[in-house]
Design a protein around this motif. Structure first.
Motif, PDB file in Angstrom:
ATOM      1  N   LYS A 219       0.838  -1.213   0.000  1.00 16.17           N
ATOM      2  CA  LYS A 219       0.000   0.000   0.000  1.00 16.17           C
ATOM      3  C   LYS A 219       0.867   1.255   0.000  1.00 16.17           C
ATOM      4  N   THR A 220       1.965   1.211   0.730  1.00 18.51           N
ATOM      5  CA  THR A 220       2.880   2.347   0.770  1.00 18.51           C
ATOM      6  C   THR A 220       3.492   2.591  -0.596  1.00 18.51           C
ATOM      7  N   TYR A 221       3.978   1.508  -1.225  1.00 18.51           N
ATOM      8  CA  TYR A 221       4.564   1.640  -2.560  1.00 18.51           C
ATOM      9  C   TYR A 221       3.517   2.131  -3.560  1.00 18.51           C
ATOM     10  N   ALA A 222       2.306   1.592  -3.461  1.00 16.26           N
ATOM     11  CA  ALA A 222       1.242   1.980  -4.383  1.00 16.26           C
ATOM     12  C   ALA A 222       0.913   3.467  -4.249  1.00 16.26           C
ATOM     13  N   MET A 223       0.916   3.950  -3.009  1.00 17.26           N
ATOM     14  CA  MET A 223       0.627   5.374  -2.775  1.00 17.26           C
ATOM     15  C   MET A 223       1.734   6.241  -3.370  1.00 17.26           C
ATOM     16  N   LEU A 224       2.986   5.852  -3.159  1.00 14.38           N
ATOM     17  CA  LEU A 224       4.113   6.630  -3.681  1.00 14.38           C
ATOM     18  C   LEU A 224       4.113   6.638  -5.202  1.00 14.38           C
ATOM     19  N   LEU A 225       3.716   5.526  -5.803  1.00 13.20           N
ATOM     20  CA  LEU A 225       3.715   5.423  -7.267  1.00 13.20           C
ATOM     21  C   LEU A 225       2.411   5.935  -7.879  1.00 13.20           C
ATOM     22  N   ASP A 226       1.440   6.173  -7.032  1.00 12.63           N
ATOM     23  CA  ASP A 226       0.112   6.607  -7.486  1.00 12.63           C
ATOM     24  C   ASP A 226      -0.512   5.567  -8.416  1.00 12.63           C
ATOM     25  N   VAL A 227      -0.532   4.322  -7.916  1.00 12.16           N
ATOM     26  CA  VAL A 227      -1.197   3.251  -8.655  1.00 12.16           C
ATOM     27  C   VAL A 227      -2.229   2.602  -7.728  1.00 12.16           C
ATOM     28  N   PRO A 228      -3.341   2.132  -8.287  1.00 14.36           N
ATOM     29  CA  PRO A 228      -4.369   1.500  -7.442  1.00 14.36           C
ATOM     30  C   PRO A 228      -3.915   0.142  -6.912  1.00 14.36           C
ATOM     31  N   ILE A 229      -4.378  -0.199  -5.722  1.00  8.59           N
ATOM     32  CA  ILE A 229      -4.065  -1.503  -5.135  1.00  8.59           C
ATOM     33  C   ILE A 229      -5.345  -2.101  -4.577  1.00  8.59           C
ATOM     34  N   ARG A 230      -5.529  -3.391  -4.775  1.00  7.43           N
ATOM     35  CA  ARG A 230      -6.690  -4.109  -4.263  1.00  7.43           C
ATOM     36  C   ARG A 230      -6.208  -5.293  -3.432  1.00  7.43           C
ATOM     37  N   VAL A 231      -6.944  -5.597  -2.377  1.00  4.44           N
ATOM     38  CA  VAL A 231      -6.631  -6.740  -1.527  1.00  4.44           C
ATOM     39  C   VAL A 231      -7.695  -7.801  -1.747  1.00  4.44           C
ATOM     40  N   ALA A 232      -7.271  -9.001  -2.101  1.00  3.44           N
ATOM     41  CA  ALA A 232      -8.199 -10.107  -2.331  1.00  3.44           C
ATOM     42  C   ALA A 232      -7.899 -11.216  -1.330  1.00  3.44           C
ATOM     43  N   TYR A 233      -8.940 -11.722  -0.702  1.00 10.24           N
ATOM     44  CA  TYR A 233      -8.758 -12.753   0.322  1.00 10.24           C
ATOM     45  C   TYR A 233      -8.938 -14.169  -0.229  1.00 10.24           C
ATOM     46  N   THR A 234      -9.487 -14.264  -1.402  1.00 12.47           N
ATOM     47  CA  THR A 234      -9.665 -15.574  -2.041  1.00 12.47           C
ATOM     48  C   THR A 234      -9.368 -15.441  -3.538  1.00 12.47           C
ATOM     49  N   PRO A 235      -9.075 -16.525  -4.214  1.00 11.85           N
ATOM     50  CA  PRO A 235      -8.861 -16.469  -5.667  1.00 11.85           C
ATOM     51  C   PRO A 235     -10.066 -15.898  -6.415  1.00 11.85           C
ATOM     52  N   LYS A 236     -11.278 -16.208  -5.946  1.00 12.96           N
ATOM     53  CA  LYS A 236     -12.472 -15.685  -6.618  1.00 12.96           C
ATOM     54  C   LYS A 236     -12.542 -14.163  -6.500  1.00 12.96           C
ATOM     55  N   GLU A 237     -12.168 -13.644  -5.312  1.00 13.83           N
ATOM     56  CA  GLU A 237     -12.132 -12.190  -5.157  1.00 13.83           C
ATOM     57  C   GLU A 237     -11.087 -11.583  -6.089  1.00 13.83           C
ATOM     58  N   ALA A 238      -9.960 -12.274  -6.219  1.00 14.41           N
ATOM     59  CA  ALA A 238      -8.912 -11.786  -7.116  1.00 14.41           C
ATOM     60  C   ALA A 238      -9.431 -11.711  -8.550  1.00 14.41           C
ATOM     61  N   LYS A 239     -10.201 -12.712  -8.942  1.00 15.76           N
ATOM     62  CA  LYS A 239     -10.757 -12.724 -10.294  1.00 15.76           C
ATOM     63  C   LYS A 239     -11.681 -11.531 -10.523  1.00 15.76           C
ATOM     64  N   LEU A 240     -12.497 -11.229  -9.529  1.00 19.78           N
ATOM     65  CA  LEU A 240     -13.398 -10.074  -9.630  1.00 19.78           C
ATOM     66  C   LEU A 240     -12.623  -8.765  -9.721  1.00 19.78           C
ATOM     67  N   GLU A 241     -11.561  -8.664  -8.930  1.00 22.53           N
ATOM     68  CA  GLU A 241     -10.745  -7.446  -8.950  1.00 22.53           C
ATOM     69  C   GLU A 241     -10.045  -7.304 -10.295  1.00 22.53           C
ATOM     70  N   ILE A 242      -9.600  -8.416 -10.849  1.00 21.74           N
ATOM     71  CA  ILE A 242      -8.947  -8.387 -12.162  1.00 21.74           C
ATOM     72  C   ILE A 242      -9.911  -7.863 -13.226  1.00 21.74           C
ATOM     73  N   GLU A 243     -11.151  -8.325 -13.168  1.00 25.43           N
ATOM     74  CA  GLU A 243     -12.162  -7.861 -14.122  1.00 25.43           C
ATOM     75  C   GLU A 243     -12.410  -6.364 -13.973  1.00 25.43           C
ATOM     76  N   ALA A 244     -12.384  -5.885 -12.719  1.00 24.93           N
ATOM     77  CA  ALA A 244     -12.621  -4.462 -12.466  1.00 24.93           C
ATOM     78  C   ALA A 244     -11.465  -3.594 -12.965  1.00 24.93           C
ATOM     79  N   LEU A 245     -10.259  -4.194 -13.030  1.00 28.58           N
ATOM     80  CA  LEU A 245      -9.072  -3.446 -13.436  1.00 28.58           C
ATOM     81  C   LEU A 245      -8.643  -3.774 -14.868  1.00 28.58           C
ATOM     82  N   SER A 246      -9.547  -4.290 -15.642  1.00 31.02           N
ATOM     83  CA  SER A 246      -9.205  -4.786 -16.983  1.00 31.02           C
ATOM     84  C   SER A 246      -8.722  -3.698 -17.930  1.00 31.02           C
ATOM     85  N   ASP A 247      -8.988  -2.435 -17.625  1.00 29.37           N
ATOM     86  CA  ASP A 247      -8.551  -1.349 -18.503  1.00 29.37           C
ATOM     87  C   ASP A 247      -7.073  -1.013 -18.344  1.00 29.37           C
ATOM     88  N   PHE A 248      -6.433  -1.523 -17.316  1.00 26.62           N
ATOM     89  CA  PHE A 248      -5.025  -1.220 -17.075  1.00 26.62           C
ATOM     90  C   PHE A 248      -4.132  -2.056 -17.993  1.00 26.62           C
TER      91      PHE A 248
END
Length: 371
Positions: A219-248
């Motif tokens: 989170k610290t590195y992400a703030m310094l670089l000004d890039v979004p960061i998401r925390v996923a607790y399960t692989p399924k959550e990670a998949k949802l976050e990936i879909e949300a960030l698909s424009d990157f």
């Protein structure tokens, strides 16, 4: 005494030929591996050269344990597989013979053994070290370890064994590896490179929720670089976050460190990779690990289907044998090497010639000292 040499594919074939030509009283005097064909040992076939002898007149001969085996004794035991003690003894004798094959050095110049020891001092895989040594013996009558030019010669010998490739970092990029190899710091270095140097739109997802410090660090590195960061607790959550960030342009995904000795951990990391379906999968391996541990790590993590390797913590060792070990164990190229904790400085793209020169420098140093 009648002495004959046989070049065979295995010991069993040697026994049969010796028994047929020299009889049951023949003894094996020496064995050694020989290679035929190939370039730099690549593609060469390994044979065993067996020297056997028999007295023209049958006289009692003393037997030197570990070096000369009576052919009759070995054959008699091989014909009694039903007796477990005989099988055990036969296995013991075969193991001793195998050890003799791999360690026996006959009439070798001193520089050859110095070269072999220097390669092994770098924690290089024994088979690769032996290929390089055999090639050096055939190619050169002498290697002058006091000459800096020899470093170039050795580096050229190493090149075929050092596989490197730096892919374009785009799409879903997953980092996996055992605990303590610096995956999180490595991911931050890649994020900084993409954001600052390549001007890419980068996002970060972390599944390393087992370590609060790791999440806070990212989170610290992400703030310094000004890039979004998401925390996923399960692989399924990670998949949802990936879909949300698909424009990157690039989504860097940090996984929790997993012990290769824990089957449950390996099952979890494999399931996570199957859900995420990364475009690139980097296995991060610490340079400070022993060769045996590295072999185990790459074998267990191969189930995740890594596309590339990142070698970390180069600054924590002076043994560079993993430059050849890892790509040959795993059959995938090295992409990056990290050599410190500074973000984004302490990471560089892997180049086989540069790595070969680094390794050759250490080999030359040890060969020169004779250690």
């Amino acid at each position: 005494m009648i002495v004959k040499k046989y070049v065979v594919q295995d010991i069993k074939e040697a026994f049969e030929k010796i028994r047929m030509e020299l009889g049951k009283d023949a003894v094996i005097l020496s064995t050694r591996k020989v290679k035929k064909g190939g370039v730099l040992g690549i593609g060469a076939k390994v044979f065993i050269e067996v020297t056997a002898a028999v007295e023209e007149k049958k006289l009692p001969q003393p037997e030197e344990k570990g070096q000369i085996y009576k052919l009759q004794e070995i054959l008699s035991k091989s014909k009694q597989p039903q007796q477990s003690e005989d099988i055990t003894e036969l296995k013991k004798m075969m193991l001793e013979l195998k050890s003799m094959i791999s360690t026996q050095r006959i009439n070798e110049p001193a520089w050859v053994e110095s070269f072999r020891k220097a390669l092994l001092k770098q924690d290089m895989d024994e088979e690769i070290a032996e290929k390089l040594t055999e090639y050096a013996k055939v190619k050169y009558s002498q290697l002058d370890f006091s000459s800096e030019n020899t470093r170039l010669i050795i580096s050229e010998m190493l090149l075929p064994f050092i596989n490197t490739n730096v892919p374009e970092l785009k799409g879903k990029v997953l980092l996996v590896g055992p605990t303590g190899v610096g995956k999180t710091t490595t991911l931050a270095k890649l994020a900084a490179k993409l954001k600052i140097n390549d001007h890419k739109r980068v996002a970060i997802i972390t599944l390393d929720t087992y370590r609060i410090a790791a999440v806070d660090q990212l989170k610290t590195y992400a703030m310094l670089l000004d890039v979004p960061i998401r925390v996923a607790y399960t692989p399924k959550e990670a998949k949802l976050e990936i879909e949300a960030l698909s424009d990157f342009d690039t989504i860097l995904i940090d996984s929790a460190g997993r012990s290769q000795k824990n089957e449950l951990h390996m099952t979890e990391i494999k399931a996570m990779a199957e859900v995420v379906q990364p475009d690139l999968c980097f296995l991060v391996v610490g340079m400070q690990y022993r060769k045996e541990d590295v072999r185990d790590i790459v074998q267990k993590f191969s189930t995740v289907n890594p596309t590339h390797v990142i070698l970390s913590k180069l600054d924590e060792t002076s043994a560079y044998g993993h430059f050849v070990n890892v790509p040959n164990f795993l059959k995938v190229p090295i992409a990056f090497v990290t050599n410190g904790q500074r973000v984004p400085d302490d990471i560089f793209e892997a180049n086989n010639r540069e790595l070969a020169l680094l390794l050759a420098k250490e080999v030359l140093k040890h060969a020169k000292s004779g250690q």
